[in-house]
Design a protein around this motif. Structure first.
Motif, short mmCIF file in Angstrom:
data_model
loop_
_atom_site.label_atom_id
_atom_site.label_comp_id
_atom_site.label_asym_id
_atom_site.label_seq_id
_atom_site.Cartn_x
_atom_site.Cartn_y
_atom_site.Cartn_z
N TYR A 171 5.46 8.83 4.33
CA TYR A 171 5.91 7.56 4.91
C TYR A 171 7.34 7.61 5.42
O TYR A 171 7.83 6.61 5.95
N HIS A 227 -3.39 3.54 6.55
CA HIS A 227 -3.42 3.40 5.09
C HIS A 227 -3.20 1.96 4.66
O HIS A 227 -3.17 1.64 3.47
N ALA A 228 -3.05 1.03 5.60
CA ALA A 228 -2.78 -0.37 5.27
C ALA A 228 -4.03 -1.07 4.76
O ALA A 228 -5.15 -0.71 5.12
N GLY A 245 0.77 -1.23 0.00
CA GLY A 245 0.00 0.00 0.00
C GLY A 245 0.80 1.28 0.00
O GLY A 245 0.22 2.36 -0.02
N ILE A 246 2.13 1.21 0.03
CA ILE A 246 2.95 2.40 0.24
C ILE A 246 3.35 3.06 -1.09
O ILE A 246 3.91 2.41 -1.97
N ASP A 255 1.23 1.73 7.34
CA ASP A 255 1.02 0.99 6.10
C ASP A 255 1.89 -0.26 6.09
O ASP A 255 2.80 -0.40 6.91
#
Length: 509
Positions: A236, A427-428, A229-230, A283
């Motif tokens: 990040y 956000h994961a 997801g990154i 994430d």
């Protein structure tokens, strides 16, 4: 701030205005028609019992380091995964997958969890630095920030040393990045392609503007791949403060996937507890070595060809992957596009939840799943399965969060445990089911991922990786606030109103 606190009454004027704006948006979206469902027809019933290993092996295709496996070797590969533990659960889950259609498995992989940005970027830079022949990078967002400039420097260095380098970035996701960033790499010999450019004059053929490439993956030499997801983004760079991170930082740029431009009026107002705070981003990615990496290599090449990008990409056969197994993990690579008759990521998750016997642990940044998925979660909890969800406590796109919260009361009454992650922007997009089916990917559990985007999830089968996923889930639960039914029933009218209006258009978020 808790959901209950977030529902503290606001001044009447702004509240009424927001409700009227939401109603106007609702009417406009209804006029556009309903998006097609991600699955058609009747859902197949989950297997009544775990089938014999021989039967499971006959229902799947398995590719090893040297190519497709025959029946006997498929049984060996499945037995290797089953020997990790929970063999009956694993066989039942694979049978549930095959009930939706063909299942392609990859044997002989090594899979490693990468938690948050610092660990992911370190792994990416290490793999790129060791590249010998080819680097393929695909990302929804490539932001012109320090980490991406360091990435560009390294890619240009490797290109100057004779390594082929190709990049696909989404034209909407990377809209804020100046052309100069990509032009510099083009001038250095890197092949760069924008997915579905916004400007129709730059398109080689017509594509719907809502069709976006939400995938995030790096493939090096056809041997090592990183996906999940990154994005390549500064948000990040210092992580979420959890394991694999180095503290928290200001959240600078969202990635919900493209949202309707008209929905801006429904987003949270400044100061609302649901707006994204100055937090790190939580994430997950997975690093893969082995045949599953070749599958991601092929997927990149397919997108490159479909978009008619300039420049030829070496085929997997030319990359010459290692003949020996990189590890013992059995994997699937599950892609999806808006052109699919049925969304394979959706059927994977839905089928696995419906077949679950012991546990369903989901971590989802954007949760607006629709009736079938909520039914499956509630049914699993009602039959005694430990169903737990980690969802966001704040969001950069409030309507999808409120649409998801509209299901809380029903799920809590069915026995689903809901936790909202605190002090980080979630956000994961991960799941571990029955401890033997683990998925890490780009796909959220919402209609934008299921119907409008190109997505990809990596699935690892077996208890060994499932244990690592479960430990990660438990750490995130410890960093979350559990939502109880009595407390949720006390939420205020404003919160209920947000849920109601957002739920009307769950299929558009």
């Amino acid at each position: 701030m808790s959901p209950v606190a977030a529902s503290t009454p606001a001044r009447p004027g702004p509240r009424l205005g927001a409700m009227l704006a939401g109603l106007g948006l609702s009417v406009a979206l209804v006029a556009c028609g309903t998006p097609r469902p991600p699955v058609n027809g009747l859902l197949p019933e989950p297997p009544a019992a775990a089938p014999a290993l021989t039967r499971v092996a006959a229902q799947v295709d398995v590719v090893g380091p040297r190519g497709p496996l025959n029946q006997a070797r498929r049984e060996q590969a499945l037995q290797s995964a089953a020997s990790q533990g929970k063999a009956e659960l694993l066989k039942r889950q694979i049978a549930a997958m095959s009930s939706f259609g063909d299942v392609d498995l990859y044997a002989g992989n090594e899979a490693r969890l990468l938690i948050d940005g610092p660990a992911t970027f370190a792994a990416m830079f290490d793999a790129i630095g060791k590249s010998r022949r080819q680097i393929l990078l695909e990302s929804y967002i490539i932001e012109d920030a320090e980490v991406s400039r360091r990435l560009a420097d390294l890619l240009l260095q490797r290109r100057a040393q004779g390594v082929q380098v190709a990049i696909i970035y989404d034209a909407v996701g990377s809209l804020g990045t100046q052309d100069a960033y990509f032009d510099r790499m083009r001038q250095g010999g890197v092949a760069v392609c924008a997915f579905n450019p916004v400007n129709p004059l730059k398109r080689t053929r017509y594509h719907k503007i809502t069709h976006r490439d939400h995938r995030k993956m790096l493939v090096v030499d056809g041997e090592t791949a990183i996906t999940g997801g990154i994005n390549i983004s500064a948000v990040y760079s210092s992580g979420s403060g959890g394991i694999g991170s180095r503290g928290s930082r200001k959240a600078a740029k969202p990635d919900p996937g493209p949202r309707p431009a008209s929905s801006a009026s429904a987003a949270s107002a400044p100061g609302d507890a649901t707006s994204a705070p100055d937090r790190g981003w939580r994430d997950t990615m997975v690093q893969v070595r082995g045949p599953a990496a070749q599958a991601l290599h092929t997927l990149f090449r397919e997108t490159w060809t479909q978009q008619q990008c300039e420049g030829a990409i070496m085929a997997a056969a030319e990359v010459q992957p290692a003949a020996r197994a990189a590890g013992q993990q059995l994997m699937r690579v599950v892609p999806s596009t808006p052109n699919d008759t049925e969304n394979r990521i959706y059927t994977l998750l839905l089928g696995s939840i419906r077949a679950a016997q012991r546990s369903v642990y989901l971590t989802m940044a954007y949760f607006a799943p629709g009736k079938d998925m909520v039914d499956a979660l509630c049914d699993a909890a009602s039959r005694g399965v430990d169903v737990q969800l980690i969802l966001p406590s704040q969001s950069d796109f409030a309507p999808v969060m409120h649409a998801g919260r509209s299901h809380y009361e029903r799920m809590l009454k069915a026995g689903v445990k809901i936790h909202e992650l605190q002090d980080a922007v979630l956000h994961a997009k991960t799941a571990v089911i029955d401890g033997v089916v683990s998925t890490v990917g780009s796909s959220n559990m919402d209609w934008r991922s299921f119907v409008f985007n190109n997505e990809v999830n990596a699935v690892v089968l077996g208890e060994d990786f499932g244990d690592a996923m479960t430990r990660m889930f438990q750490r995130d639960v410890a960093a979350s606030q559990t939502i109880t039914l009595p407390r949720w029933e006390q939420r205020g009218l404003v919160q209920r109103g947000k849920e109601f209006f957002s739920s009307l258009f769950e299929q558009w978020w």
